[in-house]
Write an enzyme that holds these catalytic residues in place. Structure first.
Site, short mmCIF file in Angstrom:
data_model
loop_
_atom_site.label_atom_id
_atom_site.label_comp_id
_atom_site.label_asym_id
_atom_site.label_seq_id
_atom_site.Cartn_x
_atom_site.Cartn_y
_atom_site.Cartn_z
N ASN A 67 44.52 47.37 36.39
CA ASN A 67 43.51 47.59 35.35
C ASN A 67 43.77 48.99 34.81
O ASN A 67 43.58 49.98 35.53
CB ASN A 67 42.10 47.47 35.94
CG ASN A 67 41.02 47.74 34.89
OD1 ASN A 67 41.20 48.57 34.01
ND2 ASN A 67 39.91 47.04 34.99
N GLU A 72 41.86 45.25 30.99
CA GLU A 72 41.16 46.26 30.18
C GLU A 72 42.10 46.98 29.22
O GLU A 72 42.14 48.22 29.19
CB GLU A 72 40.38 47.25 31.07
CG GLU A 72 39.07 46.66 31.59
CD GLU A 72 38.01 47.73 31.86
OE1 GLU A 72 37.24 48.00 30.93
OE2 GLU A 72 37.95 48.25 32.98
N ASP A 74 41.56 42.20 38.28
CA ASP A 74 40.38 42.97 38.68
C ASP A 74 39.25 41.97 38.89
O ASP A 74 38.64 41.51 37.93
CB ASP A 74 40.03 43.99 37.59
CG ASP A 74 38.75 44.74 37.89
OD1 ASP A 74 38.13 44.49 38.94
OD2 ASP A 74 38.36 45.58 37.06
N ASN A 80 36.43 42.48 40.44
CA ASN A 80 35.09 43.08 40.50
C ASN A 80 34.26 42.52 41.64
O ASN A 80 33.04 42.35 41.53
CB ASN A 80 34.37 42.94 39.15
CG ASN A 80 34.68 44.10 38.20
OD1 ASN A 80 34.62 45.26 38.59
ND2 ASN A 80 35.04 43.78 36.98
N ASP A 102 40.54 44.88 43.31
CA ASP A 102 41.71 44.32 42.63
C ASP A 102 42.53 43.53 43.65
O ASP A 102 42.92 44.08 44.69
CB ASP A 102 42.54 45.45 42.02
CG ASP A 102 41.73 46.26 41.01
OD1 ASP A 102 41.72 45.89 39.83
OD2 ASP A 102 41.06 47.24 41.45
N ASP A 159 40.93 54.42 36.43
CA ASP A 159 40.12 54.46 37.65
C ASP A 159 40.60 53.44 38.69
O ASP A 159 40.16 53.48 39.84
CB ASP A 159 38.62 54.33 37.35
CG ASP A 159 38.28 53.24 36.35
OD1 ASP A 159 39.20 52.64 35.75
OD2 ASP A 159 37.07 53.00 36.16
N HIS A 160 41.52 52.55 38.30
CA HIS A 160 42.10 51.56 39.23
C HIS A 160 43.55 51.91 39.58
O HIS A 160 44.27 52.49 38.76
CB HIS A 160 42.12 50.18 38.59
CG HIS A 160 40.77 49.59 38.32
ND1 HIS A 160 40.23 48.58 39.08
CD2 HIS A 160 39.85 49.88 37.37
CE1 HIS A 160 39.04 48.25 38.60
NE2 HIS A 160 38.78 49.03 37.56
#
Length: 258
Positions: free
Chosen positions: A7, A34, A149, A151, A220, A249-250
Site C-alpha cells: 500500500n 491506494e 491491504d 485492514n 497487509d 505508512d505501510h
DNA sequence: ATGGTTGTGCAACAA
C-alpha cells in the site's frame, strides 16, 4: 518466483520509492494499493522502463489498485463482479509461469472506520462479496494468491496493543471472522507458514512516532491456495522503505514460491 | 488526553 503487496498511499508521491524498491527487489508481481490516481495519470512509461507491465484500476483521490508484472497478464477483472461499488478496490489477473498459470487477486479492503458506523457496515458487505467471489475464482483457478491491504489484524499477536484495542477497528470479532472465512476456503496466510519475529507489523500510524516505537498492526497479507502452499519457501515484511524519508505508512510484504 | 501525521486539494475528509 516472488510476489509482493504494498500500500503506497499515493503512487504520485511514492513512485521514486517504488522504482527504488523494485530495483533492489525485482519481484515477478507487485500488487499496489491506494494509488489515489486515475489510470490516465498512471506512470506506465517509468514502470515499463523499469521492466514492468501494469494493469490498473484507478480512482481520483481515493483507493485505486494495480498489478505490476514482469510479463503481461491475462483475464483482468476490475472490482468484485456483481457488487455495485463506486470505489476502485480490487484487480485480478492471471500470470503465466513455468509451473503454470497463477491467479492474482489484489485488494484494498475497506477500512471501516469504527464498529457501528455506515463504513463498518460497508466493510462487512464488501468482505462477504469478496468471499463469494474468491470462492468462485478458486473453483476455476487452483493456483491462486489473494493479497493486499486487508485492514484486518487477524490475531492478537498481529497488534501492538491487543488488549487496549480489543473490539476496535481492525480487531473486531466480525472482521476476524471474515478473515477466518477466507482461510476456510483452504487459503493460507503465507507469513504464518514460517517462524517470525514477535511484534511483526506491516503498518504504523504516521502519528505519535508509531514506527519508531513499533506501535503497528499486521494488516497487509498474502494468502495462498492449497495448491501453492507447499511451494512457498519464505514470506517477509520489508521495513526498509518505512525508514526512509516521506515513506508510505505501510511496508511491502513479499512471498517467495519455489 | 478525542491529541498526533500524511495525502488530496484548497475545506474537509479519509486513513
Amino acid at each position: 518466483m516472488q510476489i509482493a503487496t504494498w500500500n503506497v498511499n499515493s503512487l504520485s508521491v511514492r513512485l521514486p520509492q517504488v522504482l527504488d524498491w523494485l530495483a533492489s527487489n525485482p519481484v515477478d508481481a507487485l500488487g499496489l494499493q491506494e494509488l489515489k490516481l486515475v489510470e490516465e495519470r498512471f506512470p506506465f512509461a517509468a514502470l515499463e522502463a523499469a521492466g514492468y507491465h501494469a494493469v490498473v484500476h484507478g480512482q481520483k483521490t481515493y483507493n485505486g489498485v494495480a498489478w505490476l508484472t514482469r510479463s503481461p497478464v491475462l483475464e483482468v477483472v476490475r472490482n468484485i463482479p456483481g457488487l455495485a461499488d463506486e470505489q476502485a478496490r480490487t484487480i485480478a489477473a492471471t500470470l503465466d509461469t513455468p509451473q503454470g498459470p497463477v491467479r492474482l487477486i489484489n485488494g484494498y479492503f475497506v477500512n471501516g472506520q469504527a464498529p457501528g458506523t455506515d463504513k463498518f457496515a460497508y466493510k462487512m458487505r464488501w468482505l462477504s462479496a469478496l468471499h463469494a467471489w474468491v470462492a468462485a475464482e478458486l473453483a476455476c483457478h487452483q493456483r491462486l494468491v489473494l493479497l493486499g491491504d486487508f485492514n484486518i489484524a487477524p490475531q492478537d499477536r498481529d497488534s501492538h496493543d491487543p488488549e487496549g484495542l480489543r473490539g476496535s477497528i481492525h480487531h473486531t470479532v466480525e472482521e476476524r471472522g471474515q478473515f477466518q472465512a477466507l482461510l476456510d476456503l483452504d487459503l493460507h496466510d503465507a507469513f504464518r507458514l514460517f517462524e517470525q519475529p514477535e511484534r511483526s507489523f506491516s503498518w504504523w500510524d504516521y502519528r505519535m512516532l508509531g514506527f519508531q516505537k513499533n506501535r503497528g498492526l499486521r494488516i497487509d497479507h498474502i494468502l495462498v491456495s492449497a495448491a501453492l502452499r507447499h511451494t512457498v519457501t519464505a514470506c517477509t515484511i520489508d521495513r526498509t522503505p518505512r525508514k526512509k524519508p516521506q515513506p508510505s505508512d505501510h511496508a511491502p510484504v513479499v512471498v517467495t514460491l519455489g
